[in-house]
Design an enzyme around this catalytic site. Structure first.
Site, PDB file in Angstrom:
ATOM      1  N   GLU A   1       0.779  -1.239   0.000  1.00  0.00           N
ATOM      2  CA  GLU A   1       0.000   0.000   0.000  1.00  0.00           C
ATOM      3  C   GLU A   1       0.815   1.296   0.000  1.00  0.00           C
ATOM      4  O   GLU A   1       0.783   2.070   0.962  1.00  0.00           O
ATOM      5  CB  GLU A   1      -0.993  -0.007   1.181  1.00  0.00           C
TER       6      GLU A   1
ATOM      7  N   GLU B   1      -6.034  -8.065  -0.560  1.00  0.00           N
ATOM      8  CA  GLU B   1      -6.702  -7.879   0.731  1.00  0.00           C
ATOM      9  C   GLU B   1      -8.167  -7.586   0.470  1.00  0.00           C
ATOM     10  O   GLU B   1      -8.495  -6.688  -0.320  1.00  0.00           O
ATOM     11  CB  GLU B   1      -6.127  -6.676   1.516  1.00  0.00           C
TER      12      GLU B   1
END
Ligand SMILES: *[C@@H]1O[C@H](CO)[C@@H](O)[C@H](O)[C@H]1NC(C)=O
Length: 326
Positions: A150, A259
């Protein structure tokens, strides 16, 4: 759902798009915990996933486990410096267990494009870091390298350059057979893949082995953060994946939803099931998904997939079981 080889062959012969994932499983969090305390102590600030948890989850058909780790712990003080062998041994031990069972272990430097809290502008240092780590796993084909978790609030061009540097370093280190999962800026959100500019800046990443997979994340609450128990609607996951799916297909790329999660309530259960069903319908470009997350220290966390008492393990696993299996 599990398709036999003969079913797949028959479907292919019949011209049917056999729906099948390559990677399904869960994140295994813990090695990255205590992310403001470095180096931190094992058992106090961070913890490694347990082989028992991996084995229990693998028995459901899961074949991929994304292991959270921290760049600062693997290579302390100086991004170009030497590996900390003590911490590395902890990572290697669980990775060897996962891959020894024939599953995939994803090395996930859970760093958000930062090193000790600062945006990584040192592309050469990032390359040096990946050279060291990849060379340790060069002979293990079941390891997958995730360049970083991320990236966010950085220049898109820097995110591109870090990803390309990691790819080049990994290949130069002799790790030539492994898949490399790249992530984009803006938390690598699927819903914002195009609007964030990732769709442009990440397009020309290149790999001589042609084994790049675009890893995106998607949560189902109001702001896609995964911090709320409420999911927006039963169809929110499908809606949020549309644009990224078209991007993958139009550009000849493949993706992994690295995710995703929803809390223990009816709307979220429906949203997750519809989302995974959508991925399966589009498994020509979506090669699988990973739940967020298992790990020994989640306690009563709403998404915990940790056996035997995790909220998601007890309440969500049966819902998503049809979508587990490679
Ligand atoms: C190396 O890792 C171990 C285990 O986490 C830790 O106790 C030690 O302080 C670390 N060394 C350095 C130089 O960070």
């Amino acid at each position: 759902m599990h398709f036999t080889k003969s079913f797949v062959a028959a479907a292919a012969a019949a011209g049917v798009n056999a729906q099948q994932f390559t990677w399904t499983g869960t994140n295994q969090a813990g090695g990255e915990f205590g992310e403001t305390v470095f180096p931190g102590q094992l058992g106090k600030h961070y913890i490694w996933p347990t082989p028992e948890s991996v084995d229990t989850l693998a028995a459901t058909g899961m074949n991929t486990f994304r292991v959270g780790t921290r760049m600062e712990r693997l290579v302390p003080d100086d991004i170009s410096g030497p590996i900390n062998e003590t911490y590395f041994d902890g990572l290697k031990s669980i990775v060897d267990h996962i891959t020894g069972e024939g599953h995939y272990a994803v090395i996930d430097p859970h760093n958000y494009g930062r090193y000790y809290g600062n945006i990584i502008n040192d592309v050469d240092g990032f390359s040096a870091w990946w050279t060291k780590i990849a060379s340790r796993f060069a002979s293990n084909e079941r390891v997958i390298f995730d360049t970083n978790n991320e990236y966010h609030d950085m220049d898109n061009s820097l995110v591109h350059d870090l990803n390309q540097a990691a790819i080049d370093a990994i290949r130069a280190a002799g790790a030539t057979s492994q898949w490399i999962w790249v992530e984009g800026n803006a938390w690598s959100g699927a819903w914002s893949w195009v609007s964030s500019g990732n769709g442009q800046s990440m397009l020309d990443l290149s790999d001589p082995q042609d084994k790049i997979v675009y890893e995106m994340h998607q949560y189902l609450d109001s702001d896609s953060s995964g911090t709320h128990t409420e999911c927006v609607s039963a169809t929110i996951g499908v809606e949020r994946l549309q644009e990224a799916t078209e991007w993958l297909r139009q550009n000849g790329k493949i993706g992994i939803l690295g995710e995703t999660a929803g809390a223990n309530n009816d709307v979220c259960k429906q949203a997750v099931v519809n989302e995974l069903d959508f991925l399966l319908d589009n498994s020509d470009v979506w090669k699988g998904w990973l739940w967020w997350a298992a790990g020994p220290w989640w306690g009563d966390y709403m998404f915990s997939m940790e056996p035997p008492t995790g909220v998601a393990y007890q309440n969500m696993l049966s819902e998503i079981q049809p979508f587990i299996g490679a």
